[in-house]
Write an enzyme that holds these catalytic residues in place. Structure first.
Site, PDB file in Angstrom:
ATOM      1  NE  ARG A  48      -4.308  -1.655   0.244  1.00  0.00           N
ATOM      2  CZ  ARG A  48      -4.238  -2.582  -0.482  1.00  0.00           C
ATOM      3  NH1 ARG A  48      -3.555  -2.910  -1.287  1.00  0.00           N
ATOM      4  NH2 ARG A  48      -5.630  -3.480  -0.275  1.00  0.00           N
TER       5      ARG A  48
ATOM      6  CG  HIS B 229      -3.948  -0.611  -6.401  1.00  0.00           C
ATOM      7  ND1 HIS B 229      -4.037   0.027  -5.147  1.00  0.00           N
ATOM      8  CD2 HIS B 229      -3.932  -1.934  -6.166  1.00  0.00           C
ATOM      9  CE1 HIS B 229      -4.255  -0.765  -4.459  1.00  0.00           C
ATOM     10  NE2 HIS B 229      -4.146  -1.917  -4.658  1.00  0.00           N
TER      11      HIS B 229
ATOM     12  CD  GLU C 159      -3.381   3.248  -4.900  1.00  0.00           C
ATOM     13  OE1 GLU C 159      -4.478   2.475  -5.033  1.00  0.00           O
ATOM     14  OE2 GLU C 159      -2.460   2.805  -4.567  1.00  0.00           O
TER      15      GLU C 159
HETATM   16  P1  NAP Z   1      -0.353 -11.952   4.483  1.00  0.00           P
HETATM   17  O1  NAP Z   1      -0.399 -13.326   3.928  1.00  0.00           O
HETATM   18  O2  NAP Z   1      -1.128 -11.478   5.501  1.00  0.00           O
HETATM   19  O3  NAP Z   1       1.288 -11.379   4.470  1.00  0.00           O
HETATM   20  C1  NAP Z   1       1.518 -10.405   5.203  1.00  0.00           C
HETATM   21  C2  NAP Z   1       2.801 -10.327   5.703  1.00  0.00           C
HETATM   22  O4  NAP Z   1       3.260  -9.325   6.332  1.00  0.00           O
HETATM   23  C3  NAP Z   1       2.542 -11.298   7.023  1.00  0.00           C
HETATM   24  O5  NAP Z   1       3.508 -12.499   6.712  1.00  0.00           O
HETATM   25  C4  NAP Z   1       2.923 -10.703   8.138  1.00  0.00           C
HETATM   26  O6  NAP Z   1       3.462 -11.374   9.338  1.00  0.00           O
HETATM   27  C5  NAP Z   1       3.759  -9.592   7.884  1.00  0.00           C
HETATM   28  N1  NAP Z   1       3.538  -8.437   8.554  1.00  0.00           N
HETATM   29  C6  NAP Z   1       2.602  -7.943   8.998  1.00  0.00           C
HETATM   30  N2  NAP Z   1       3.223  -6.666   9.719  1.00  0.00           N
HETATM   31  C7  NAP Z   1       4.428  -6.561   9.766  1.00  0.00           C
HETATM   32  C8  NAP Z   1       5.444  -6.083  10.353  1.00  0.00           C
HETATM   33  N3  NAP Z   1       5.089  -4.920  11.043  1.00  0.00           N
HETATM   34  N4  NAP Z   1       6.786  -5.826   9.746  1.00  0.00           N
HETATM   35  C9  NAP Z   1       7.022  -7.158   9.313  1.00  0.00           C
HETATM   36  N5  NAP Z   1       6.149  -7.881   8.705  1.00  0.00           N
HETATM   37  C10 NAP Z   1       4.630  -7.747   8.998  1.00  0.00           C
HETATM   38  O7  NAP Z   1      -0.853 -11.075   3.216  1.00  0.00           O
HETATM   39  P2  NAP Z   1      -0.909 -11.135   1.742  1.00  0.00           P
HETATM   40  O8  NAP Z   1      -2.044 -11.961   0.982  1.00  0.00           O
HETATM   41  O9  NAP Z   1       0.540 -11.467   1.392  1.00  0.00           O
HETATM   42  O10 NAP Z   1      -0.999  -9.576   1.150  1.00  0.00           O
HETATM   43  C11 NAP Z   1      -0.173  -8.660   1.906  1.00  0.00           C
HETATM   44  C12 NAP Z   1      -0.565  -7.285   1.424  1.00  0.00           C
HETATM   45  O11 NAP Z   1      -0.192  -6.810  -0.053  1.00  0.00           O
HETATM   46  C13 NAP Z   1      -2.205  -6.880   1.598  1.00  0.00           C
HETATM   47  O12 NAP Z   1      -2.240  -6.757   2.928  1.00  0.00           O
HETATM   48  C14 NAP Z   1      -2.250  -5.562   0.590  1.00  0.00           C
HETATM   49  O13 NAP Z   1      -2.203  -4.210   1.548  1.00  0.00           O
HETATM   50  C15 NAP Z   1      -1.292  -5.825  -0.277  1.00  0.00           C
HETATM   51  N6  NAP Z   1      -1.602  -6.232  -1.661  1.00  0.00           N
HETATM   52  C16 NAP Z   1      -1.586  -5.450  -2.524  1.00  0.00           C
HETATM   53  C17 NAP Z   1      -2.211  -5.767  -3.835  1.00  0.00           C
HETATM   54  C18 NAP Z   1      -2.021  -4.745  -5.098  1.00  0.00           C
HETATM   55  O14 NAP Z   1      -2.825  -4.685  -5.850  1.00  0.00           O
HETATM   56  N7  NAP Z   1      -0.990  -4.231  -5.180  1.00  0.00           N
HETATM   57  C19 NAP Z   1      -2.783  -6.779  -4.134  1.00  0.00           C
HETATM   58  C20 NAP Z   1      -3.025  -7.835  -3.127  1.00  0.00           C
HETATM   59  C21 NAP Z   1      -2.446  -7.291  -1.849  1.00  0.00           C
HETATM   60  P3  NAP Z   1       2.849 -12.359  10.365  1.00  0.00           P
HETATM   61  O15 NAP Z   1       2.939 -13.733   9.757  1.00  0.00           O
HETATM   62  O16 NAP Z   1       3.492 -12.346  11.705  1.00  0.00           O
HETATM   63  O17 NAP Z   1       1.426 -11.587  10.579  1.00  0.00           O
END
Ligand code: NAP
Length: 326
Positions: free
Chosen positions: A244, A292, A273
């Site tokens: 984000r 995005h 955005e």
């Molecule tokens: P996810 O499986 O929940 O992965 C997020 C990871 O970040 C988890 O392993 C989490 O650790 C870690 N994390 C959270 N807070 C942290 C911190 N303060 N320091 C270090 N690591 C931290 O989510 P995902 O499905 O991979 O998606 C991740 C993010 O990508 C979404 O939240 C969204 O904002 C973004 N996204 C963007 C798009 C786009 O269109 N560009 C599309 C999809 C998603 P823990 O294991 O300890 O919880």
């Protein structure tokens, strides 16, 4: 026993087949508050809405105050930073999202950004399109190898791990990652054993040639990449942001690009955005900006709509959907 028909408000376009699933079971209003002509209809329907489905719109305490009947919100996204979670909790409103179905597509987009930014694909395609390809390009336009470079992934969840597989197994890139909790690579991701290593954020920034952001936007990660952290990156490194916009201090990023500290940045997300026309990031020569599009393929956007619709139907039927934010 069938569920009584309830009031559903769709606040972002749904594909016709998923809209039809909702209409078969409930009374449905479609109104996107981000579209000027639909804004009044959204706020008119909000007070009676029991279920909301959509994305990319801030839902906070003042908005919830206008939605006294609301019981469930189904977000067509995995990221939940648009929702004021304490306010939802206080009101007992359930929140569902769409994890998993967009993981591989978003990782594809992020790897495409790594390639495009490193090899200057957008800039060089423009040279051809605009009729400026008069001779073989010289080294002023050469790119930077991707294969073999060290990739640092900040946030090693679903998308981060999918990106790591592409990098380590496809491009021979050593992977360093930083994550909130510990990830046991040998046990949880045996294909990456010996190829991906968990390190502190400081070590990652100091060692990685390319830093990719795949953390959620939370109070902890807002502004994570600030001037101090850019200064801690390897000189000439690349940044790719697929999480984000709020995770990056955009003024600090621009300063690091302008000072030459960073080679370039591939950005799929921005603090505001759509990106404002006067943002220097829009035209910066060393930024590859995308609108995005992490999950924006026909297949994946449809799969997200199916999951979000199923989540909403299950929640309104009194069941607990699989993809509920806890
Ligand atoms: P996810 O499986 O929940 O992965 C997020 C990871 O970040 C988890 O392993 C989490 O650790 C870690 N994390 C959270 N807070 C942290 C911190 N303060 N320091 C270090 N690591 C931290 O989510 P995902 O499905 O991979 O998606 C991740 C993010 O990508 C979404 O939240 C969204 O904002 C973004 N996204 C963007 C798009 C786009 O269109 N560009 C599309 C999809 C998603 P823990 O294991 O300890 O919880």
């Amino acid at each position: 026993m069938s569920t009584p028909r309830q009031q559903v408000l769709v606040f972002r376009e749904l594909p016709p087949d998923q809209l039809a699933r909702l209409q078969a079971a409930h009374e449905v209003t479609v109104a996107n508050p981000r579209v000027a002509e639909q804004r009044d209809a959204f706020f008119e329907a909000l007070p009676r809405a029991q279920g909301l489905i959509g994305s990319s719109y801030r839902i906070d305490a003042p908005l919830l105050a206008q939605a006294p009947a609301l019981r469930v919100i189904s977000s067509i996204s995995v990221g939940i930073d648009n929702y004021e979670l304490p306010a939802l909790r206080a009101r007992g409103v359930m929140l569902c999202h769409t994890p998993g179905v967009l993981t591989e597509t978003t990782a594809d987009t992020l790897f495409a950004l790594v390639m495009a930014t490193s090899r200057r694909l957008v800039e060089l395609a423009a040279l051809v399109r605009e009729g400026r390809w008069h001779k073989n390009i010289d080294e002023s336009l050469f790119g930077w190898d991707v294969h073999g470079k060290t990739l640092g992934i900040v946030g090693f969840g679903r998308i981060g791990q999918a990106l790591a597989r592409r990098a380590a197994l496809g491009f021979g890139m050593p992977v360093l990652f930083h994550n909130r909790s510990a990830v046991n690579v040998n046990e949880e991701l045996p294909a990456l054993a010996g190829l991906a290593r968990q390190v502190s954020l400081d070590e990652l920034l100091a060692q990685a040639d390319i830093v990719a952001l795949t953390v959620p936007l939370t109070d902890e990660t807002r502004g994570l990449m600030n001037a101090e952290r850019f200064a801690a990156m390897k000189p000439g490194a690349l940044l790719v942001n697929g999480s984000r916009g709020g995770v990056v201090d955009e003024a600090a990023l621009l300063a690091s690009l302008d000072s030459g500290r960073l080679r370039g940045a591939g950005l799929d997300v921005f603090a505001t955005e759509p990106l404002p026309l006067d943002s220097p990031l829009r035209t910066h020569p060393r930024v590859t900006p995308l609108p995005h599009i992490g999950s924006a393929t026909h297949e994946t956007r449809h799969a997200m709509a199916v999951l979000a619709t199923s989540n909403l139907l299950q929640a309104l039927a009194g069941q607990t959907p699989a993809a509920t934010v806890r």
